[in-house]
Design a protein around this motif. Structure first.
Motif, PDB file in Angstrom:
ATOM      1  N   ASP A 182     102.615 -79.970 -36.005  1.00 20.73           N
ATOM      2  CA  ASP A 182     102.268 -80.329 -37.382  1.00 20.73           C
ATOM      3  C   ASP A 182     101.799 -79.120 -38.178  1.00 20.73           C
ATOM      4  O   ASP A 182     101.015 -79.237 -39.111  1.00 20.73           O
ATOM      5  N   THR A 183     102.317 -77.946 -37.789  1.00 25.55           N
ATOM      6  CA  THR A 183     101.954 -76.709 -38.481  1.00 25.55           C
ATOM      7  C   THR A 183     103.206 -75.916 -38.837  1.00 25.55           C
ATOM      8  O   THR A 183     104.130 -75.823 -38.026  1.00 25.55           O
ATOM      9  N   LEU A 184     103.213 -75.354 -40.036  1.00 24.31           N
ATOM     10  CA  LEU A 184     104.277 -74.430 -40.426  1.00 24.31           C
ATOM     11  C   LEU A 184     103.826 -73.015 -40.060  1.00 24.31           C
ATOM     12  O   LEU A 184     102.714 -72.603 -40.420  1.00 24.31           O
ATOM     13  N   VAL A 185     104.690 -72.294 -39.358  1.00 22.74           N
ATOM     14  CA  VAL A 185     104.349 -70.955 -38.883  1.00 22.74           C
ATOM     15  C   VAL A 185     105.286 -69.957 -39.557  1.00 22.74           C
ATOM     16  O   VAL A 185     106.513 -70.123 -39.523  1.00 22.74           O
ATOM     17  N   LEU A 186     104.694 -68.934 -40.159  1.00 26.79           N
ATOM     18  CA  LEU A 186     105.493 -67.969 -40.919  1.00 26.79           C
ATOM     19  C   LEU A 186     106.424 -67.186 -39.991  1.00 26.79           C
ATOM     20  O   LEU A 186     106.000 -66.660 -38.964  1.00 26.79           O
ATOM     21  N   PRO A 210     105.447 -59.535 -51.009  1.00 28.16           N
ATOM     22  CA  PRO A 210     104.052 -59.180 -50.765  1.00 28.16           C
ATOM     23  C   PRO A 210     103.499 -59.924 -49.550  1.00 28.16           C
ATOM     24  O   PRO A 210     103.854 -61.088 -49.321  1.00 28.16           O
ATOM     25  N   PRO A 211     102.648 -59.257 -48.744  1.00 28.98           N
ATOM     26  CA  PRO A 211     102.058 -59.918 -47.585  1.00 28.98           C
ATOM     27  C   PRO A 211     101.297 -61.170 -48.005  1.00 28.98           C
ATOM     28  O   PRO A 211     100.742 -61.220 -49.105  1.00 28.98           O
ATOM     29  N   THR A 212     101.305 -62.181 -47.139  1.00 33.95           N
ATOM     30  CA  THR A 212     100.600 -63.419 -47.443  1.00 33.95           C
ATOM     31  C   THR A 212      99.600 -63.737 -46.346  1.00 33.95           C
ATOM     32  O   THR A 212      99.855 -63.452 -45.171  1.00 33.95           O
ATOM     33  N   GLU A 213      98.485 -64.342 -46.746  1.00 31.40           N
ATOM     34  CA  GLU A 213      97.510 -64.772 -45.736  1.00 31.40           C
ATOM     35  C   GLU A 213      97.897 -66.134 -45.149  1.00 31.40           C
ATOM     36  O   GLU A 213      97.332 -66.564 -44.159  1.00 31.40           O
ATOM     37  N   HIS A 214      98.896 -66.783 -45.780  1.00 30.83           N
ATOM     38  CA  HIS A 214      99.260 -68.127 -45.321  1.00 30.83           C
ATOM     39  C   HIS A 214     100.316 -68.049 -44.218  1.00 30.83           C
ATOM     40  O   HIS A 214     101.490 -68.348 -44.436  1.00 30.83           O
ATOM     41  N   GLY A 264     101.302 -81.149 -45.079  1.00 27.07           N
ATOM     42  CA  GLY A 264     100.538 -81.833 -46.116  1.00 27.07           C
ATOM     43  C   GLY A 264      99.825 -80.872 -47.059  1.00 27.07           C
ATOM     44  O   GLY A 264      99.512 -81.236 -48.180  1.00 27.07           O
ATOM     45  N   ARG A 265      99.607 -79.626 -46.602  1.00 29.22           N
ATOM     46  CA  ARG A 265      98.891 -78.676 -47.464  1.00 29.22           C
ATOM     47  C   ARG A 265      99.862 -77.804 -48.250  1.00 29.22           C
ATOM     48  O   ARG A 265     100.875 -77.334 -47.716  1.00 29.22           O
ATOM     49  N   GLY A 266      99.529 -77.565 -49.513  1.00 29.14           N
ATOM     50  CA  GLY A 266     100.333 -76.685 -50.349  1.00 29.14           C
ATOM     51  C   GLY A 266     101.723 -77.260 -50.602  1.00 29.14           C
ATOM     52  O   GLY A 266     102.050 -78.378 -50.190  1.00 29.14           O
ATOM     53  N   VAL A 267     102.521 -76.455 -51.288  1.00 25.31           N
ATOM     54  CA  VAL A 267     103.894 -76.874 -51.602  1.00 25.31           C
ATOM     55  C   VAL A 267     104.704 -76.954 -50.305  1.00 25.31           C
ATOM     56  O   VAL A 267     105.494 -77.884 -50.098  1.00 25.31           O
ATOM     57  N   CYS A 268     104.452 -75.989 -49.419  1.00 30.27           N
ATOM     58  CA  CYS A 268     105.203 -75.930 -48.158  1.00 30.27           C
ATOM     59  C   CYS A 268     104.913 -77.150 -47.295  1.00 30.27           C
ATOM     60  O   CYS A 268     105.835 -77.806 -46.790  1.00 30.27           O
ATOM     61  N   ASN A 285      97.859 -79.207 -55.393  1.00 27.87           N
ATOM     62  CA  ASN A 285      98.019 -78.899 -53.977  1.00 27.87           C
ATOM     63  C   ASN A 285      98.915 -77.671 -53.833  1.00 27.87           C
ATOM     64  O   ASN A 285     100.090 -77.776 -53.490  1.00 27.87           O
ATOM     65  N   TYR A 286      98.333 -76.502 -54.118  1.00 25.52           N
ATOM     66  CA  TYR A 286      99.103 -75.259 -54.098  1.00 25.52           C
ATOM     67  C   TYR A 286      98.291 -74.188 -53.388  1.00 25.52           C
ATOM     68  O   TYR A 286      97.084 -74.081 -53.601  1.00 25.52           O
TER      69      TYR A 286
END
Ligand code: SME
Length: 167
Positions: free
Chosen positions: A53-57, A63-67, A73-77, A97-98
């Motif tokens: 249940d997790t999206l993994v980059l 640009p580098p992202t902390e996400h 369920g969280r954010g657009v992704c 929810n962004y």
């Protein structure tokens, strides 16, 4: 917005990149780089893989992202997975929810990568733009074709072993 003829060219170029004799990660990184370089409105472009249940980059350019890990369920992704639906966000400043990756981002598109046979969500292509309304249905159709190519290029055994495709 992407012109149909340009989309067709890029889909052919993407197929050529994915057919190369190189490790999958290298090919996917090259594909992200190609989309980023060829489409000026693709300011950040990357893949998130769905693991449980997790999206993994995964591979990305921009640009580098902390996400690097986003719960469903969280954010657009995470919303794309929770709603089982692609997302086109005209203006991220109007979306509650962004999750901000960088302050220049104004619009975003998320297109799901699905298992070629079952349709199960494997991951997603996420693209950020610096202009409001940078993406529309032409980008969604284009990225859907790219997502299908990516899904088809995942070797089933290898994908199973890293949890990308369920047997
Ligand atoms: N904006 C995304 C987070 C990922 S970054 O854009 C790379 C979201 O709201 O889920």
């Amino acid at each position: 917005m992407i012109e149909p003829t340009r989309a067709q060219q890029l889909i052919a170029e993407s197929a050529a990149i994915l057919k190369k004799d190189a490790p999958l990660q290298t090919r996917l990184q090259q594909l992200m780089q190609h989309l980023h370089d060829q489409l000026p409105h693709y300011h950040w472009v990357g893949i998130y893989w769905l693991e449980g249940d997790t999206l993994v980059l995964g591979p990305y350019v921009g640009p580098p992202t902390e996400h690097t890990r986003i719960p469903v369920g969280r954010g657009v992704c995470g919303t794309a997975v929770a709603e089982n639906a692609n997302q086109i966000v005209e203006d991220v400043r109007l979306r509650e929810n962004y999750l901000a990756c960088n302050l220049e981002t104004r619009s975003e598109i998320v297109v799901l990568i699905r298992h070629p046979e079952t349709g199960a969500i494997i991951g997603q292509i996420d693209v950020d733009g610096t202009e409001v309304g940078a993406f529309d249905q032409s980008d969604e159709a284009f990225l859907t074709a790219i997502a299908q190519q990516i899904a088809a290029s995942l070797p089933v055994e290898g994908a199973v072993s890293v949890g990308k495709i369920k047997p």
